[in-house]
Design a protein around this motif. Structure first.
Motif, PDB file in Angstrom:
ATOM      1  N   LEU A 264       0.940  -0.985   0.187  1.00  0.00           N
ATOM      2  CA  LEU A 264      -0.219  -0.120   0.000  1.00  0.00           C
ATOM      3  C   LEU A 264       0.852   1.399   0.369  1.00  0.00           C
ATOM      4  CD1 LEU A 264      -3.079   0.838   1.319  1.00  0.00           C
ATOM      5  CD2 LEU A 264      -1.387   2.010   2.163  1.00  0.00           C
ATOM      6  N   LYS A 265       1.801   1.317   0.581  1.00  0.00           N
ATOM      7  CA  LYS A 265       2.913   2.358   1.206  1.00  0.00           C
ATOM      8  C   LYS A 265       3.437   2.531  -0.531  1.00  0.00           C
ATOM      9  CE  LYS A 265       6.238   3.950   3.803  1.00  0.00           C
ATOM     10  NZ  LYS A 265       7.379   4.306   3.637  1.00  0.00           N
ATOM     11  N   LYS A 266       3.899   1.630  -1.265  1.00  0.00           N
ATOM     12  CA  LYS A 266       4.082   1.721  -2.621  1.00  0.00           C
ATOM     13  C   LYS A 266       3.251   2.325  -3.500  1.00  0.00           C
ATOM     14  CE  LYS A 266       7.603  -1.672  -3.259  1.00  0.00           C
ATOM     15  NZ  LYS A 266       8.107  -3.454  -4.163  1.00  0.00           N
ATOM     16  N   VAL A 267       1.900   1.865  -3.490  1.00  0.00           N
ATOM     17  CA  VAL A 267       1.059   2.572  -4.385  1.00  0.00           C
ATOM     18  C   VAL A 267       0.694   3.942  -3.833  1.00  0.00           C
ATOM     19  CG1 VAL A 267      -1.555   2.143  -4.467  1.00  0.00           C
ATOM     20  CG2 VAL A 267      -0.380   0.839  -4.372  1.00  0.00           C
ATOM     21  N   ILE A 268       0.722   4.489  -2.633  1.00  0.00           N
ATOM     22  CA  ILE A 268       0.172   6.235  -1.955  1.00  0.00           C
ATOM     23  C   ILE A 268       2.086   7.076  -2.843  1.00  0.00           C
ATOM     24  CG2 ILE A 268      -1.682   5.294  -0.503  1.00  0.00           C
ATOM     25  CD1 ILE A 268       0.057   6.463   1.735  1.00  0.00           C
ATOM     26  N   GLU A 269       3.217   6.025  -3.000  1.00  0.00           N
ATOM     27  CA  GLU A 269       4.285   7.317  -3.500  1.00  0.00           C
ATOM     28  C   GLU A 269       4.904   6.857  -4.359  1.00  0.00           C
ATOM     29  OE1 GLU A 269       6.830   5.048  -0.171  1.00  0.00           O
ATOM     30  OE2 GLU A 269       5.725   6.179   1.803  1.00  0.00           O
ATOM     31  N   SER A 270       3.711   6.387  -5.534  1.00  0.00           N
ATOM     32  CA  SER A 270       4.051   6.051  -6.836  1.00  0.00           C
ATOM     33  C   SER A 270       3.768   7.380  -7.531  1.00  0.00           C
ATOM     34  CB  SER A 270       3.916   4.946  -7.409  1.00  0.00           C
ATOM     35  OG  SER A 270       3.253   4.747  -8.555  1.00  0.00           O
ATOM     36  N   SER A 271       4.593   7.755  -8.391  1.00  0.00           N
ATOM     37  CA  SER A 271       3.884   9.027  -9.585  1.00  0.00           C
ATOM     38  C   SER A 271       2.437   8.684  -9.880  1.00  0.00           C
ATOM     39  CB  SER A 271       5.534   9.446 -10.166  1.00  0.00           C
ATOM     40  OG  SER A 271       5.768   8.633 -11.070  1.00  0.00           O
ATOM     41  N   SER A 272       2.543   7.435 -10.537  1.00  0.00           N
ATOM     42  CA  SER A 272       1.266   7.066 -11.358  1.00  0.00           C
ATOM     43  C   SER A 272       0.588   6.020 -10.502  1.00  0.00           C
ATOM     44  CB  SER A 272       1.734   7.566 -12.542  1.00  0.00           C
ATOM     45  OG  SER A 272       3.039   6.151 -12.980  1.00  0.00           O
ATOM     46  N   PRO A 273      -0.287   6.212  -9.495  1.00  0.00           N
ATOM     47  CA  PRO A 273      -0.745   4.639  -8.904  1.00  0.00           C
ATOM     48  C   PRO A 273      -1.858   4.127 -10.006  1.00  0.00           C
ATOM     49  CG  PRO A 273      -1.296   6.447  -7.892  1.00  0.00           C
ATOM     50  CD  PRO A 273      -0.605   7.114  -8.870  1.00  0.00           C
ATOM     51  N   ARG A 274      -1.241   2.642  -9.844  1.00  0.00           N
ATOM     52  CA  ARG A 274      -2.848   2.059 -11.086  1.00  0.00           C
ATOM     53  C   ARG A 274      -3.659   2.024  -9.635  1.00  0.00           C
ATOM     54  NH1 ARG A 274       1.197  -2.409 -12.421  1.00  0.00           N
ATOM     55  NH2 ARG A 274       0.486  -3.184 -10.058  1.00  0.00           N
ATOM     56  N   PHE A 275      -5.139   1.915 -10.712  1.00  0.00           N
ATOM     57  CA  PHE A 275      -5.947   1.449 -10.398  1.00  0.00           C
ATOM     58  C   PHE A 275      -6.517   0.533  -9.566  1.00  0.00           C
ATOM     59  CE2 PHE A 275     -10.742  -0.212 -10.557  1.00  0.00           C
ATOM     60  CZ  PHE A 275     -11.171   0.806 -10.075  1.00  0.00           C
ATOM     61  N   ARG A 276      -5.904  -1.168 -10.366  1.00  0.00           N
ATOM     62  CA  ARG A 276      -6.070  -2.405  -9.574  1.00  0.00           C
ATOM     63  C   ARG A 276      -4.386  -2.957  -9.656  1.00  0.00           C
ATOM     64  NH1 ARG A 276     -10.615  -3.481 -12.676  1.00  0.00           N
ATOM     65  NH2 ARG A 276     -12.082  -3.238 -11.402  1.00  0.00           N
ATOM     66  N   ASN A 277      -4.286  -3.543  -8.014  1.00  0.00           N
ATOM     67  CA  ASN A 277      -2.942  -3.727  -7.220  1.00  0.00           C
ATOM     68  C   ASN A 277      -3.072  -5.307  -6.442  1.00  0.00           C
ATOM     69  OD1 ASN A 277      -1.415  -0.807  -7.867  1.00  0.00           O
ATOM     70  ND2 ASN A 277      -3.054  -0.089  -7.151  1.00  0.00           N
ATOM     71  N   LEU A 278      -2.455  -5.810  -7.050  1.00  0.00           N
ATOM     72  CA  LEU A 278      -2.250  -7.617  -6.743  1.00  0.00           C
ATOM     73  C   LEU A 278      -1.418  -7.276  -5.733  1.00  0.00           C
ATOM     74  CD1 LEU A 278      -3.170  -9.754  -9.916  1.00  0.00           C
ATOM     75  CD2 LEU A 278      -5.094  -9.000  -7.529  1.00  0.00           C
ATOM     76  N   THR A 279      -1.304  -7.942  -4.774  1.00  0.00           N
ATOM     77  CA  THR A 279      -0.325  -7.748  -4.110  1.00  0.00           C
ATOM     78  C   THR A 279       0.455  -9.264  -3.867  1.00  0.00           C
ATOM     79  OG1 THR A 279      -1.329  -8.420  -1.646  1.00  0.00           O
ATOM     80  CG2 THR A 279      -1.798  -6.785  -2.538  1.00  0.00           C
ATOM     81  N   ASN A 280      -0.103 -10.395  -3.929  1.00  0.00           N
ATOM     82  CA  ASN A 280       0.126 -11.949  -3.930  1.00  0.00           C
ATOM     83  C   ASN A 280       0.944 -12.134  -5.097  1.00  0.00           C
ATOM     84  OD1 ASN A 280       1.134 -14.560  -2.910  1.00  0.00           O
ATOM     85  ND2 ASN A 280      -0.953 -14.134  -1.554  1.00  0.00           N
TER      86      ASN A 280
END
Ligand code: NAD
Length: 313
Positions: free
Chosen positions: A240-256
């Motif tokens: 989640l930290k990577k997602v909020i720190e990304s300059s262009s976060p993706r809509f869907r983010n699987l983690t596993n």
């Protein structure tokens, strides 16, 4: 300056770990408002937050099922200014639908679906005015693909995926980002407790075969999957930290990445046949060979599938 992050459901599990991870950010980039229904349950969070408590982490009461509680909580935030809203609160529901009342099903939707909608309705207008913000929603792989005996939970997460996929388009016009996080199995106390409760229960209204498929076939294979692939709340917090720190976060983010091949079945065959048949075979034809099947699935995780998945490391 510091970004204000408000998180729902922080007394345990993934929410607690997200709150602590962001509050302990080495560059102190976040002011975390960790919320929970009942502040009497704050001890675990406060202990885990250590020095950050009272500095980069503060607490507010919030029940996502109550209009009044949501309004009051947001009014208590300075200038109602929230940069990042993390919708984490959620409840599970397992078992044959014959033995689950419509009332119980509605409670799941009240938290997992309307709870998120309620939060977004309260926070979005201010984000729109400021033309900035990021809304993150804790979905699940079960928001993307049905899973046997998780029928109602899955439906509640699908509902939210549909809501958010629709919202994302107009939010983009206001420079507001919307991201879904889709973990597979995650080890939390919640999971262990639910499994124990579920095995003890009677399931009135369901026939003997259905109860047997649930208790003797589904539950053991579900435990296998948790053992083979389960992530920790810390893994999810890092993703989640990577997602909020990304300059262009993706809509869907699987983690596993171990679970991704299972989700990929849905996209590999748009008729739905491949996923339904594979789940059927995993459950009813492999039985004790479940762990071998899981190893094969692990090997199938080719690089193109990995790209769909955020890694905690
Ligand atoms: P958890 O039970 O530890 O955490 C859920 C939190 O939500 C709890 O602290 C609970 O008190 C809170 N909550 C419930 N109803 C609420 C309400 N009305 N208002 C405010 N808070 C409320 O379980 P978790 O695994 O940490 O779950 C967190 C999120 O992750 C959920 O949305 C869940 O659906 C999702 N998720 C979990 C898994 C998993 O395997 N554990 C997998 C994928 C997604």
């Amino acid at each position: 300056g510091q970004k204000v992050v408000l998180i729902t459901g922080c007394s345990s599990g993934i929410g607690l770990r997200i709150a602590v991870t962001l509050a302990k950010d080495e560059k102190k980039r976040y002011h975390v408002i960790a919320t929970m229904r009942d502040l009497k349950k704050k001890d675990k969070l406060v202990e885990a937050a250590g020095d950050a408590y009272g500095k980069t982490l503060t607490l507010l009461p919030l029940d996502v099922c109550s209009d009044e509680s949501v309004k009051q909580c947001i009014n208590n935030v300075k200038d109602r200014h929230i940069d990042i809203l993390i919708n984490n609160a959620g409840v599970g529901l397992l078992g044959p639908v014959e033995s689950i009342s419509i009332e119980e099903m509605k409670k799941v939707f009240e938290t997992n679906f309307f709870g998120v909608v309620r939060m977004i309705k309260e926070v979005m207008p201010d984000m729109k005015k400021r033309r900035s913000g990021h809304i993150v929603v804790m979905s699940s792989v079960m928001g993307l693909q049905g899973v046997v005996f998780n029928d109602v939970y899955t439906a509640s997460k699908f509902a939210m995926e549909g809501f958010c996929e629709s919202m994302a388009v107009q939010l983009m016009k206001f420079n507001i980002r919307l991201s879904m996080i889709e973990p597979g199995p995650v080890h939390t106390e919640f999971e262990t407790k639910m499994m124990e409760d579920v095995a003890k229960m009677e399931y009135p209204g369901a026939d003997a075969d259905t109860v047997r498929y649930f208790k003797d076939v589904y539950l053991p294979s579900s435990i296998d999957i948790f053992e083979a692939m389960g992530q920790t709340p810390d893994d999810i917090a890092k993703c989640l930290k990577k997602v909020i720190e990304s300059s262009s976060p993706r809509f869907r983010n699987l983690t596993n990445s171990l679970y991704t091949p299972i989700v990929a079945l849905k996209y590999a065959d748009e008729t739905g046949g491949l996923s339904v048949n594979t789940f059927y075979n995993l459950l009813f034809n492999f039985g004790p060979l479940m762990h071998i099947t899981m190893s094969i699935l692990k090997c199938l995780t080719c690089s193109c599938l990995r790209r769909r998945t955020i890694s905690p490391n």
